[in-house]
Design a protein around this motif. Sequence first.
Motif, PDB file in Angstrom:
ATOM      1  N   VAL A 152      23.227   3.284  16.964  1.00 13.56           N
ATOM      2  CA  VAL A 152      22.987   1.902  16.541  1.00 13.56           C
ATOM      3  C   VAL A 152      22.238   1.182  17.657  1.00 13.56           C
ATOM      4  O   VAL A 152      22.563   1.344  18.828  1.00 13.56           O
ATOM      5  CB  VAL A 152      24.307   1.160  16.232  1.00 13.56           C
ATOM      6  N   ASP A 153      21.231   0.396  17.282  1.00 15.48           N
ATOM      7  CA  ASP A 153      20.444  -0.375  18.251  1.00 15.48           C
ATOM      8  C   ASP A 153      20.205  -1.763  17.677  1.00 15.48           C
ATOM      9  O   ASP A 153      19.470  -1.927  16.702  1.00 15.48           O
ATOM     10  CB  ASP A 153      19.107   0.330  18.518  1.00 15.48           C
ATOM     11  N   ILE A 154      20.849  -2.777  18.267  1.00 11.18           N
ATOM     12  CA  ILE A 154      20.698  -4.159  17.800  1.00 11.18           C
ATOM     13  C   ILE A 154      20.002  -5.021  18.851  1.00 11.18           C
ATOM     14  O   ILE A 154      20.169  -6.241  18.879  1.00 11.18           O
ATOM     15  CB  ILE A 154      22.060  -4.770  17.434  1.00 11.18           C
TER      16      ILE A 154
ATOM     17  N   GLY B 202      24.827 -24.634   0.119  1.00 13.54           N
ATOM     18  CA  GLY B 202      25.381 -25.174   1.347  1.00 13.54           C
ATOM     19  C   GLY B 202      24.650 -24.721   2.600  1.00 13.54           C
ATOM     20  O   GLY B 202      23.455 -24.421   2.575  1.00 13.54           O
ATOM     21  N   SER B 203      25.397 -24.658   3.687  1.00 17.98           N
ATOM     22  CA  SER B 203      24.809 -24.314   4.988  1.00 17.98           C
ATOM     23  C   SER B 203      24.803 -22.810   5.261  1.00 17.98           C
ATOM     24  O   SER B 203      24.289 -22.377   6.287  1.00 17.98           O
ATOM     25  CB  SER B 203      25.572 -25.027   6.105  1.00 17.98           C
ATOM     26  N   ASP B 204      25.404 -22.025   4.358  1.00 20.02           N
ATOM     27  CA  ASP B 204      25.408 -20.578   4.538  1.00 20.02           C
ATOM     28  C   ASP B 204      23.991 -20.042   4.412  1.00 20.02           C
ATOM     29  O   ASP B 204      23.163 -20.602   3.679  1.00 20.02           O
ATOM     30  CB  ASP B 204      26.311 -19.919   3.497  1.00 20.02           C
ATOM     31  N   THR B 205      23.687 -18.957   5.097  1.00 16.11           N
ATOM     32  CA  THR B 205      22.323 -18.442   5.129  1.00 16.11           C
ATOM     33  C   THR B 205      22.228 -17.070   4.474  1.00 16.11           C
ATOM     34  O   THR B 205      23.147 -16.259   4.555  1.00 16.11           O
ATOM     35  CB  THR B 205      21.799 -18.319   6.574  1.00 16.11           C
ATOM     36  N   THR B 206      21.090 -16.842   3.827  1.00 15.14           N
ATOM     37  CA  THR B 206      20.749 -15.506   3.357  1.00 15.14           C
ATOM     38  C   THR B 206      20.247 -14.703   4.558  1.00 15.14           C
ATOM     39  O   THR B 206      19.431 -15.183   5.336  1.00 15.14           O
ATOM     40  CB  THR B 206      19.658 -15.563   2.284  1.00 15.14           C
ATOM     41  N   VAL B 207      20.735 -13.484   4.701  1.00 11.97           N
ATOM     42  CA  VAL B 207      20.354 -12.634   5.830  1.00 11.97           C
ATOM     43  C   VAL B 207      19.595 -11.415   5.310  1.00 11.97           C
ATOM     44  O   VAL B 207      20.049 -10.744   4.391  1.00 11.97           O
ATOM     45  CB  VAL B 207      21.587 -12.182   6.627  1.00 11.97           C
ATOM     46  N   ILE B 208      18.435 -11.168   5.901  1.00 12.16           N
ATOM     47  CA  ILE B 208      17.633  -9.991   5.573  1.00 12.16           C
ATOM     48  C   ILE B 208      17.480  -9.153   6.843  1.00 12.16           C
ATOM     49  O   ILE B 208      17.049  -9.661   7.879  1.00 12.16           O
ATOM     50  CB  ILE B 208      16.244 -10.377   5.037  1.00 12.16           C
ATOM     51  N   CYS B 209      17.859  -7.885   6.744  1.00 12.97           N
ATOM     52  CA  CYS B 209      17.734  -6.961   7.876  1.00 12.97           C
ATOM     53  C   CYS B 209      16.948  -5.732   7.443  1.00 12.97           C
ATOM     54  O   CYS B 209      17.006  -5.323   6.286  1.00 12.97           O
ATOM     55  CB  CYS B 209      19.108  -6.508   8.364  1.00 12.97           C
ATOM     56  N   ALA B 210      16.243  -5.154   8.379  1.00 12.87           N
ATOM     57  CA  ALA B 210      15.560  -3.886   8.138  1.00 12.87           C
ATOM     58  C   ALA B 210      15.779  -2.991   9.343  1.00 12.87           C
ATOM     59  O   ALA B 210      15.753  -3.446  10.484  1.00 12.87           O
ATOM     60  CB  ALA B 210      14.069  -4.103   7.900  1.00 12.87           C
ATOM     61  N   ARG B 211      16.024  -1.718   9.071  1.00 10.14           N
ATOM     62  CA  ARG B 211      16.200  -0.763  10.161  1.00 10.14           C
ATOM     63  C   ARG B 211      15.375   0.485   9.884  1.00 10.14           C
ATOM     64  O   ARG B 211      15.077   0.811   8.732  1.00 10.14           O
ATOM     65  CB  ARG B 211      17.671  -0.391  10.337  1.00 10.14           C
TER      66      ARG B 211
ATOM     67  N   LYS C 102      17.663   2.046  14.642  1.00 12.48           N
ATOM     68  CA  LYS C 102      17.150   0.823  15.267  1.00 12.48           C
ATOM     69  C   LYS C 102      16.938  -0.308  14.266  1.00 12.48           C
ATOM     70  O   LYS C 102      16.210  -0.145  13.270  1.00 12.48           O
ATOM     71  CB  LYS C 102      15.824   1.117  15.974  1.00 12.48           C
ATOM     72  N   LEU C 103      17.568  -1.438  14.522  1.00 15.87           N
ATOM     73  CA  LEU C 103      17.304  -2.650  13.755  1.00 15.87           C
ATOM     74  C   LEU C 103      15.937  -3.187  14.169  1.00 15.87           C
ATOM     75  O   LEU C 103      15.715  -3.484  15.341  1.00 15.87           O
ATOM     76  CB  LEU C 103      18.387  -3.695  14.037  1.00 15.87           C
ATOM     77  N   ILE C 104      15.006  -3.284  13.203  1.00 16.09           N
ATOM     78  CA  ILE C 104      13.637  -3.685  13.551  1.00 16.09           C
ATOM     79  C   ILE C 104      13.264  -5.059  13.008  1.00 16.09           C
ATOM     80  O   ILE C 104      12.217  -5.597  13.369  1.00 16.09           O
ATOM     81  CB  ILE C 104      12.616  -2.640  13.063  1.00 16.09           C
ATOM     82  N   HIS C 105      14.109  -5.616  12.136  1.00 21.74           N
ATOM     83  CA  HIS C 105      13.818  -6.967  11.641  1.00 21.74           C
ATOM     84  C   HIS C 105      15.120  -7.655  11.266  1.00 21.74           C
ATOM     85  O   HIS C 105      16.028  -7.048  10.705  1.00 21.74           O
ATOM     86  CB  HIS C 105      12.897  -6.924  10.423  1.00 21.74           C
TER      87      HIS C 105
END
Length: 202
Positions: free
Chosen positions: A170-172, A71-80, A84-87
């Motif tokens: 935390v840094d977003i 569907g329209s839901d998205t896969t989310v990839i984060c890196a910190r 600090k969130l960097i990606h």
Amino acid sequence: YQCDWSSDVCSSDLWSNKRYTIGPEAEARILGSWPTTSDTGVWSTTGWNKALEKKEAIGPLVMAVDVALFGSDTTVICARRGAKLIHFEQLIQQDLPAIRTRCLELLSNLGEPGAPVYFDADGLGAGLQHNGDRQFIPYRGSGRPILSQYNNRRTETILWLAKQAEEGKVDITILSKDQQHELRTELFAHQWSLNKIGRAHV
């Protein structure tokens, strides 16, 4: 707020010479201001504002992925890195091999190809981990918490993150204004309560 009351009712060692954080009712009744949090809210305005302050990227690289395949839901990839969130990126209708390949590609681009990748093992992400694979680490929000005062790992993680934000850890700021607005709406919707055996639940 320093409590140093001299009355017979309030002069016991339990209350005197201690510091307490003012609650939402006292903010409204005593300070005459809008409360910065609710009685059962997880996130506060103070914590959110601190998360919007830039911080240095110091610490080990950690990646996390929340898989959505349909569907329209998205896969989310984060890196910190540290606080600090960097990606941050979103993928639409990618299969598990493509998501795994993208995670490894990002780690290589960030200079740490062997960094851990945590994935939501309660959902569709279980297929990211191959047999004997120690780099992709399952996270089960419904699983047993590390500390017994929480009802599950998800609650423990959500409350831990809010506390980290309150402490300025935390840094977003990498997120766009629209992404920050969407995230704030979701985070401030979290409410906590105690279950029948006295454990916190979000």
